[in-house]
Design a protein around this motif. Structure first.
Motif, mmCIF file in Angstrom:
data_model
loop_
_atom_site.group_PDB
_atom_site.id
_atom_site.type_symbol
_atom_site.label_atom_id
_atom_site.label_comp_id
_atom_site.label_asym_id
_atom_site.label_seq_id
_atom_site.Cartn_x
_atom_site.Cartn_y
_atom_site.Cartn_z
ATOM 1 N N TYR A 34 0.810 -1.210 0.000
ATOM 2 C CA TYR A 34 0.000 0.000 0.000
ATOM 3 C C TYR A 34 0.852 1.272 0.000
ATOM 4 O O TYR A 34 0.334 2.371 -0.203
ATOM 5 C CB TYR A 34 -0.935 0.008 1.216
ATOM 6 C CG TYR A 34 -2.178 -0.824 0.999
ATOM 7 C CD1 TYR A 34 -3.243 -0.332 0.256
ATOM 8 C CD2 TYR A 34 -2.288 -2.100 1.536
ATOM 9 C CE1 TYR A 34 -4.388 -1.084 0.052
ATOM 10 C CE2 TYR A 34 -3.435 -2.861 1.338
ATOM 11 C CZ TYR A 34 -4.484 -2.349 0.595
ATOM 12 O OH TYR A 34 -5.615 -3.098 0.389
ATOM 13 N N GLY A 35 2.148 1.129 0.222
ATOM 14 C CA GLY A 35 3.040 2.277 0.138
ATOM 15 C C GLY A 35 2.847 3.252 1.274
ATOM 16 O O GLY A 35 2.231 2.955 2.304
ATOM 17 N N GLY A 36 3.398 4.457 1.064
ATOM 18 C CA GLY A 36 3.297 5.500 2.075
ATOM 19 C C GLY A 36 4.511 5.603 2.961
ATOM 20 O O GLY A 36 4.745 6.610 3.613
ATOM 21 N N ARG A 37 5.315 4.542 2.981
ATOM 22 C CA ARG A 37 6.479 4.506 3.852
ATOM 23 C C ARG A 37 7.762 4.421 3.027
ATOM 24 O O ARG A 37 7.793 3.838 1.965
ATOM 25 C CB ARG A 37 6.388 3.317 4.798
ATOM 26 C CG ARG A 37 5.146 3.330 5.706
ATOM 27 C CD ARG A 37 4.956 1.984 6.365
ATOM 28 N NE ARG A 37 3.875 1.973 7.337
ATOM 29 C CZ ARG A 37 2.595 1.811 7.034
ATOM 30 N NH1 ARG A 37 2.224 1.656 5.774
ATOM 31 N NH2 ARG A 37 1.667 1.805 7.978
ATOM 32 N N GLY A 38 8.809 4.996 3.554
ATOM 33 C CA GLY A 38 10.109 4.891 2.896
ATOM 34 C C GLY A 38 10.427 6.098 2.022
ATOM 35 O O GLY A 38 9.536 6.720 1.432
ATOM 36 N N PHE A 39 11.726 6.416 1.931
ATOM 37 C CA PHE A 39 12.174 7.592 1.199
ATOM 38 C C PHE A 39 11.849 7.495 -0.282
ATOM 39 O O PHE A 39 11.343 8.445 -0.886
ATOM 40 C CB PHE A 39 13.683 7.766 1.388
ATOM 41 C CG PHE A 39 14.256 8.886 0.565
ATOM 42 C CD1 PHE A 39 14.089 10.207 0.950
ATOM 43 C CD2 PHE A 39 14.951 8.610 -0.611
ATOM 44 C CE1 PHE A 39 14.608 11.250 0.174
ATOM 45 C CE2 PHE A 39 15.473 9.643 -1.388
ATOM 46 C CZ PHE A 39 15.301 10.961 -0.991
ATOM 47 N N LEU A 44 8.816 9.315 -5.076
ATOM 48 C CA LEU A 44 8.002 9.050 -6.266
ATOM 49 C C LEU A 44 6.598 9.635 -6.102
ATOM 50 O O LEU A 44 6.029 10.191 -7.043
ATOM 51 C CB LEU A 44 7.921 7.545 -6.516
ATOM 52 C CG LEU A 44 9.203 6.884 -7.032
ATOM 53 C CD1 LEU A 44 9.068 5.370 -7.014
ATOM 54 C CD2 LEU A 44 9.519 7.370 -8.439
ATOM 55 N N HIS A 45 6.064 9.518 -4.900
ATOM 56 C CA HIS A 45 4.740 10.073 -4.623
ATOM 57 C C HIS A 45 4.740 11.579 -4.856
ATOM 58 O O HIS A 45 3.839 12.119 -5.521
ATOM 59 C CB HIS A 45 4.335 9.766 -3.187
ATOM 60 C CG HIS A 45 3.159 10.553 -2.695
ATOM 61 N ND1 HIS A 45 1.883 10.349 -3.160
ATOM 62 C CD2 HIS A 45 3.070 11.566 -1.786
ATOM 63 C CE1 HIS A 45 1.049 11.190 -2.555
ATOM 64 N NE2 HIS A 45 1.751 11.940 -1.717
ATOM 65 N N PHE A 46 5.720 12.268 -4.327
ATOM 66 C CA PHE A 46 5.777 13.724 -4.480
ATOM 67 C C PHE A 46 5.873 14.105 -5.954
ATOM 68 O O PHE A 46 5.157 14.994 -6.423
ATOM 69 C CB PHE A 46 6.985 14.288 -3.721
ATOM 70 C CG PHE A 46 7.159 15.772 -3.917
ATOM 71 C CD1 PHE A 46 6.414 16.678 -3.179
ATOM 72 C CD2 PHE A 46 8.048 16.256 -4.870
ATOM 73 C CE1 PHE A 46 6.548 18.049 -3.370
ATOM 74 C CE2 PHE A 46 8.194 17.623 -5.062
ATOM 75 C CZ PHE A 46 7.445 18.521 -4.313
ATOM 76 N N PHE A 47 6.751 13.414 -6.688
ATOM 77 C CA PHE A 47 6.949 13.764 -8.092
ATOM 78 C C PHE A 47 5.706 13.468 -8.924
ATOM 79 O O PHE A 47 5.225 14.325 -9.678
ATOM 80 C CB PHE A 47 8.145 13.015 -8.668
ATOM 81 C CG PHE A 47 8.380 13.289 -10.129
ATOM 82 C CD1 PHE A 47 8.964 14.477 -10.544
ATOM 83 C CD2 PHE A 47 7.998 12.360 -11.101
ATOM 84 C CE1 PHE A 47 9.158 14.744 -11.890
ATOM 85 C CE2 PHE A 47 8.197 12.619 -12.448
ATOM 86 C CZ PHE A 47 8.780 13.808 -12.842
#
Length: 262
Positions: A34-39, A44-47
């Motif tokens: 589900y993501g959300g964690r990790g640099f 990638l989320h921000f971009f």
């Protein structure tokens, strides 16, 4: 003059689906990330979310629907905490985009059907813009609930389409259960709703989409968790029904079939 509106016949407003997309859904099991964690994920989320998706979404909504949001300041009243947002499900392409601007500047994490993340190519990127597919088994369910808790703790917005199924350009609010209201009750967060309505435009066949925001709504401490689910559901449903009366254009006419009709 003859009525030229498209007519769709339905039997069950809770379960009938009128999206034209034919997709074989992925299995969302305990191995789904589900993501959300990790640099790396957050980079990638921000971009993808902020740099790529937001400008495209804004341009599409403005050019296609002359989109406008009314009462955005209601959301601002809870800018320092997490909240859940419920919306009506009436547009295949616009519905994934509207929550971004309803919840802005917060990230909008949207609970979706597994079909959404199963779309070829595009589906791989949707988790990075906030798509949280519903789980298929108990172990995946624990991951899913843990992810909801994580985003609440990060003070993000979680968006739900309680009608579940897309009815394009539908101008009323379909009945929906209170099951999805367990999340704000469990986490003690405020609740908002938004209602997309369609307005007349002089020189365009496609109507204008206006999104009305209502809330915040809060659980009643005097009620049990089960009672509060129903309590919040009714407040949201009534607010959305009131806003739906502002529709000016009925692009598609929905007609309920009787039991003896085929």
């Amino acid at each position: 003059m003859a009525d030229r509106r498209k007519i769709i016949y339905y039997k069950d407003e809770l379960n009938d689906e009128f999206s034209t997309a034919v997709i074989v859904p992925k299995k969302i099991d305990e191995n789904w990330n589900y993501g959300g964690r990790g640099f790396v994920w957050n980079l990638l989320h921000f971009f993808i979310y902020r740099i790529v998706a937001v400008p495209i979404a804004w341009s599409y909504l403005k050019l296609k629907f002359a989109h406008k949001i009314v009462n955005r300041q209601a959301i601002a009243s809870c800018k320092n905490q997490s909240f859940f947002v419920y919306g009506n499900h009436t547009n295949v392409f616009a519905d994934p985009l509207v929550p971004t601007f309803v919840c802005w500047p917060k990230d909008a994490m949207v609970i979706v059907h597994p079909n959404n993340v199963s779309i070829p190519v595009l589906g791989r990127f949707l988790p990075y813009v906030g798509a949280l597919p519903l789980p298929d088994n108990l172990k995946a369910g624990r991951n899913f609930m843990g992810t909801i808790k994580f985003h609440v703790e990060k003070k993000r917005a979680v968006v739900i389409y309680p009608e579940a199924h897309i009815w394009p350009f539908y101008t009323k609010i379909r009945n929906f259960p209170d099951s999805s209201f367990k999340y704000p009750v469990e986490h003690g967060t405020p609740v908002f709703c938004f209602t997309n309505v369609y307005k007349k435009r002089k020189f365009f066949k496609t109507p204008r989409m206006v999104t009305y925001i209502d809330g915040p709504f809060f659980a009643d401490p005097a009620l049990s968790p089960k009672e509060n689910r129903s309590f919040l559901r009714n407040m949201v449903f009534n607010a959305m029904c009131g806003r739906s009366k502002l529709n000016e254009v009925e692009m598609i006419k929905y007609v309920k079939m009787e039991n003896d009709e085929k």
